[in-house]
Design a protein around this motif. Structure first.
Motif, mmCIF file in Angstrom:
data_model
loop_
_atom_site.group_PDB
_atom_site.id
_atom_site.type_symbol
_atom_site.label_atom_id
_atom_site.label_comp_id
_atom_site.label_asym_id
_atom_site.label_seq_id
_atom_site.Cartn_x
_atom_site.Cartn_y
_atom_site.Cartn_z
ATOM 1 N N LYS A 1 5.274 -4.376 -5.751
ATOM 2 C CA LYS A 1 5.094 -5.872 -6.269
ATOM 3 C C LYS A 1 3.762 -6.755 -6.025
ATOM 4 N N PHE A 2 4.018 -7.254 -6.778
ATOM 5 C CA PHE A 2 2.719 -8.755 -6.346
ATOM 6 C C PHE A 2 3.129 -10.203 -7.431
ATOM 7 N N THR A 3 2.259 -10.987 -6.348
ATOM 8 C CA THR A 3 2.668 -12.529 -6.067
ATOM 9 C C THR A 3 1.024 -13.213 -6.626
ATOM 10 N N GLU A 4 1.447 -14.342 -6.460
ATOM 11 C CA GLU A 4 0.217 -14.790 -7.294
ATOM 12 C C GLU A 4 -0.978 -14.665 -7.179
ATOM 13 N N ASN A 5 -1.096 -13.913 -6.325
ATOM 14 C CA ASN A 5 -2.821 -13.762 -6.155
ATOM 15 C C ASN A 5 -3.084 -12.597 -5.207
ATOM 16 N N ARG A 6 -2.436 -12.028 -4.931
ATOM 17 C CA ARG A 6 -2.514 -10.514 -4.434
ATOM 18 C C ARG A 6 -0.856 -9.241 -4.908
ATOM 19 N N LEU A 7 -1.421 -8.456 -4.435
ATOM 20 C CA LEU A 7 -1.379 -6.977 -5.194
ATOM 21 C C LEU A 7 -1.212 -6.149 -4.061
ATOM 22 N N TYR A 8 0.127 -5.246 -3.835
ATOM 23 C CA TYR A 8 0.923 -4.920 -3.075
ATOM 24 C C TYR A 8 1.735 -3.243 -3.429
ATOM 25 N N TYR A 9 0.583 -2.805 -2.702
ATOM 26 C CA TYR A 9 1.441 -1.229 -3.201
ATOM 27 C C TYR A 9 1.922 -0.347 -1.584
ATOM 28 N N ARG A 10 2.490 0.636 -1.988
ATOM 29 C CA ARG A 10 3.566 1.287 -1.562
ATOM 30 C C ARG A 10 2.812 2.762 -1.165
ATOM 31 N N GLN A 11 2.600 3.811 -0.314
ATOM 32 C CA GLN A 11 2.318 4.905 -0.596
ATOM 33 C C GLN A 11 3.058 6.044 -0.982
ATOM 34 N N ALA A 12 2.785 6.412 -2.126
ATOM 35 C CA ALA A 12 2.662 7.487 -2.383
ATOM 36 C C ALA A 12 2.409 8.844 -2.933
ATOM 37 N N GLU A 13 2.715 9.598 -2.742
ATOM 38 C CA GLU A 13 2.581 11.142 -3.852
ATOM 39 C C GLU A 13 1.523 10.536 -5.032
ATOM 40 N N PRO A 14 -0.227 10.934 -4.719
ATOM 41 C CA PRO A 14 -1.068 10.630 -5.653
ATOM 42 C C PRO A 14 -0.288 11.511 -6.733
ATOM 43 N N ARG A 15 -0.699 10.631 -7.776
ATOM 44 C CA ARG A 15 -0.447 11.357 -9.103
ATOM 45 C C ARG A 15 -0.722 10.456 -10.366
#
Length: 127
Positions: free
Chosen positions: A34-48
């Motif tokens: 997700k991303f908010t007004e000023n930040r990106l949020y990531y979840r760990q996943a298989e690199p691809r």
């Protein structure tokens, strides 16, 4: 599940560097959550290797309940073309991020003039 966050390093108009950054993060094993007004949020996943694209919806207002019927229609179109919705930018609800695991997916924007008209319409409504 591990998570990671960072400041948004690009403006909404810097589509190519923004999507390239998200693709580089996916290669490192971080998928946009997700991303908010000023930040990106990531979840760990298989690199691809994945592809990201931005979709602009100038007809959507800041107070419209999401998703709007036009966004749902567009989402169906994107799914048929091999794209999945990844996130909606909370600061600019008119901007959606799509992701595809296809190496060469059908582009969401095929005509540069239409793309710039949509972005121009979005800017007029936003600013």
């Amino acid at each position: 599940m591990k998570q990671k966050t960072e400041p948004i390093p690009f403006s909404p108009l810097e589509e190519e560097p923004f999507t390239r950054h998200l693709e580089e993060m996916a290669l490192q094993g971080w998928r946009l959550d997700k991303f908010t007004e000023n930040r990106l949020y990531y979840r760990q996943a298989e690199p691809r290797a994945v592809r990201y694209a931005l979709a602009y919806h100038p007809e959507v207002g800041n107070l419209d309940p999401l998703p709007t019927p036009s966004m749902e229609f567009y989402e169906d179109y994107c799914r048929q073309a091999g794209w999945e919705p990844a996130a909606v930018w909370s600061a600019f609800p008119q901007i959606e991020v799509y992701v595809s695991e296809e190496p060469d997916p059908v582009p969401l924007h095929t005509d540069p003039q239409v793309r710039w008209k949509v972005i121009g319409d979005w800017m007029e409504r936003r600013y």
